[in-house]
Enzyme design. Structure first.
Site, mmCIF file in Angstrom:
data_model
loop_
_atom_site.group_PDB
_atom_site.id
_atom_site.type_symbol
_atom_site.label_atom_id
_atom_site.label_comp_id
_atom_site.label_asym_id
_atom_site.label_seq_id
_atom_site.Cartn_x
_atom_site.Cartn_y
_atom_site.Cartn_z
ATOM 1 C CD GLN A 88 59.364 24.572 27.002
ATOM 2 O OE1 GLN A 88 60.007 25.594 26.859
ATOM 3 N NE2 GLN A 88 58.269 24.531 27.727
ATOM 4 C CB VAL A 90 66.752 17.482 28.961
ATOM 5 C CG1 VAL A 90 66.620 18.517 27.837
ATOM 6 C CG2 VAL A 90 67.225 18.170 30.242
ATOM 7 C CG ASP A 91 62.710 15.424 33.302
ATOM 8 O OD1 ASP A 91 61.925 14.804 32.541
ATOM 9 O OD2 ASP A 91 62.344 16.400 33.982
ATOM 10 C CG HIS A 106 64.230 22.519 24.704
ATOM 11 N ND1 HIS A 106 63.782 23.360 25.699
ATOM 12 C CD2 HIS A 106 63.952 23.156 23.542
ATOM 13 C CE1 HIS A 106 63.258 24.450 25.154
ATOM 14 N NE2 HIS A 106 63.331 24.344 23.853
ATOM 15 C CB CYS A 117 79.969 13.279 12.080
ATOM 16 S SG CYS A 117 79.642 12.088 13.401
ATOM 17 C CB CYS A 133 82.267 11.193 17.609
ATOM 18 S SG CYS A 133 81.058 10.440 16.503
ATOM 19 C CG ASN A 198 53.084 27.779 35.242
ATOM 20 O OD1 ASN A 198 53.790 26.772 35.341
ATOM 21 N ND2 ASN A 198 53.582 28.969 35.005
ATOM 22 C CG LEU A 199 53.736 27.379 41.831
ATOM 23 C CD1 LEU A 199 52.875 26.339 42.533
ATOM 24 C CD2 LEU A 199 55.188 27.203 42.249
ATOM 25 C CB ALA A 216 52.500 20.089 38.165
HETATM 26 P P1 OAD Z 1 61.184 27.821 33.740
HETATM 27 O O1 OAD Z 1 62.108 27.590 34.896
HETATM 28 O O2 OAD Z 1 61.420 29.008 32.893
HETATM 29 O O3 OAD Z 1 59.680 27.916 34.275
HETATM 30 C C1 OAD Z 1 59.172 26.955 35.154
HETATM 31 C C2 OAD Z 1 57.699 27.278 35.372
HETATM 32 O O4 OAD Z 1 57.152 26.254 36.198
HETATM 33 C C3 OAD Z 1 57.422 28.611 36.082
HETATM 34 O O5 OAD Z 1 56.402 29.298 35.388
HETATM 35 C C4 OAD Z 1 56.979 28.198 37.482
HETATM 36 O O6 OAD Z 1 55.989 29.063 38.021
HETATM 37 C C5 OAD Z 1 56.383 26.831 37.218
HETATM 38 N N1 OAD Z 1 56.440 25.913 38.369
HETATM 39 C C6 OAD Z 1 57.367 25.804 39.336
HETATM 40 N N2 OAD Z 1 57.072 24.834 40.195
HETATM 41 C C7 OAD Z 1 55.905 24.282 39.773
HETATM 42 C C8 OAD Z 1 55.056 23.241 40.251
HETATM 43 N N3 OAD Z 1 55.355 22.541 41.341
HETATM 44 N N4 OAD Z 1 53.922 22.963 39.541
HETATM 45 C C9 OAD Z 1 53.612 23.674 38.439
HETATM 46 N N5 OAD Z 1 54.364 24.668 37.950
HETATM 47 C C10 OAD Z 1 55.499 24.970 38.594
HETATM 48 O O7 OAD Z 1 61.191 26.464 32.880
HETATM 49 P P2 OAD Z 1 60.728 26.227 31.371
HETATM 50 O O8 OAD Z 1 59.568 27.093 31.016
HETATM 51 O O9 OAD Z 1 60.617 24.768 31.170
HETATM 52 O O10 OAD Z 1 65.907 25.282 27.783
HETATM 53 O O11 OAD Z 1 62.003 26.731 30.581
HETATM 54 C C11 OAD Z 1 62.047 26.641 29.193
HETATM 55 C C12 OAD Z 1 63.445 26.364 28.720
HETATM 56 O O12 OAD Z 1 64.324 27.347 29.250
HETATM 57 C C13 OAD Z 1 64.033 25.059 29.207
HETATM 58 O O13 OAD Z 1 63.667 23.957 28.403
HETATM 59 C C14 OAD Z 1 65.497 25.308 29.150
HETATM 60 C C15 OAD Z 1 65.524 26.703 29.735
HETATM 61 O O14 OAD Z 1 66.584 27.497 29.387
HETATM 62 C C16 OAD Z 1 67.172 24.932 27.460
HETATM 63 O O15 OAD Z 1 68.011 24.633 28.292
HETATM 64 C C17 OAD Z 1 67.413 24.961 26.003
#
Ligand code: OAD
Length: 230
Positions: A88, A90-91, A106, A117, A133, A198-199, A216
């Site tokens: 998910q 974008v980096d 994403h 377009c 564009c 996960n954390l 992680a």
């Molecule tokens: P979130 O910010 O919702 O969740 C990040 C998760 O990573 C949390 O569960 C944290 O506990 C965990 N976390 C933080 N630091 C960590 C570490 N050092 N090691 C392991 N885990 C860690 O991010 P996403 O789930 O990626 O979409 O969010 C999903 C989508 O929501 C993103 O792609 C973005 C956002 O809105 C769009 O922008 C379309």
């Protein structure tokens, strides 16, 4: 040969210095989703949206992959079966860490998309409101990021991988955004084992067979080493 499908979220890049979205002080505590991550927000104030992604693009450009990204690339190279990484994020830190064929559901910060377009091209470091564009010349260039209300990319291919997975892992994602948050259920229904790294417990933690909590950069290299040791 066992097929592994891995979903990653912002948590895997946190220790590379990129902020997550929903942790305390995360991006969604500083910016309103409606303003910077929806087509309506872009239509209302394209300059604000471009500035938000220009800043994130600059930050991502200098970020380095961490031990978790590198461990997943090692797993991909050494695993006798297939390892599919769906992110998910974008980096593009997975690619910088050596991973291949990453599915960016994403979008990517380094991409530009024409809202008129659909043409795609490499984004300049800075994009402005009204940016034209190069294909149709409409002043509607936007970051190639999937916003709320839009369909994530590569979904057919991702579901095809999920139904064939033997092992599904979700790493560093809060389980709050669909369709990604539903992948664990798809994988389970297809007979896959599932693990969350996960954390702290995600919103979907109860749906996983196994959980491993911690940063992680520790949990992912350990998990990969165990898999490769058999
Ligand atoms: P979130 O910010 O919702 O969740 C990040 C998760 O990573 C949390 O569960 C944290 O506990 C965990 N976390 C933080 N630091 C960590 C570490 N050092 N090691 C392991 N885990 C860690 O991010 P996403 O789930 O990626 O979409 O969010 C999903 C989508 O929501 C993103 O792609 C973005 C956002 O809105 C769009 O922008 C379309």
């Amino acid at each position: 040969m066992e097929k592994i499908v891995i979903l990653t979220g912002a948590g895997i890049s946190a220790e590379s210095g990129l902020g997550t979205f929903r942790d305390a002080g995360g991006l969604w505590a500083q910016h309103r989703i409606e303003d910077v991550a929806t087509p309506e927000g872009f239509a209302r104030d394209p300059a604000l949206v471009q500035a938000f992604y220009n800043a994130r693009r600059a930050k991502a450009a200098t970020a380095r992959p961490n031990a978790a990204h590198e461990a997943l690339a090692r797993l991909q190279a050494a695993w006798p079966g297939e390892v599919v990484i769906v992110t998910q994020n974008v980096d593009e830190l997975h690619e910088k860490g050596g991973a291949q064929g990453v599915l960016h559901m994403h979008g990517i910060l380094s991409g530009a998309l024409c809202a008129t377009c659909g043409h795609r091209w490499p984004a300049p470091a800075e994009m402005a409101a009204g940016e034209p564009c190069p294909a149709c010349h409409a002043p509607t260039a936007r970051p190639d990021i999937v916003w709320f209300g839009e369909m994530p990319y590569d979904m057919d291919e991702i579901f095809e991988h999920l139904v064939n997975a033997d092992l599904f892992a979700a790493i560093g994602t809060s389980g709050q955004v669909y369709p990604a948050a539903g992948f664990v259920q798809e994988a389970t229904a297809a007979g896959s084992r599932t693990v969350e790294l996960n954390l702290e417990p995600s919103a979907t933690v109860s749906q996983f067979d196994e959980t491993r909590f911690g940063p992680a950069t520790q949990t992912v290299p350990e998990w990969v080493a165990e898999l490769l040791a058999g």
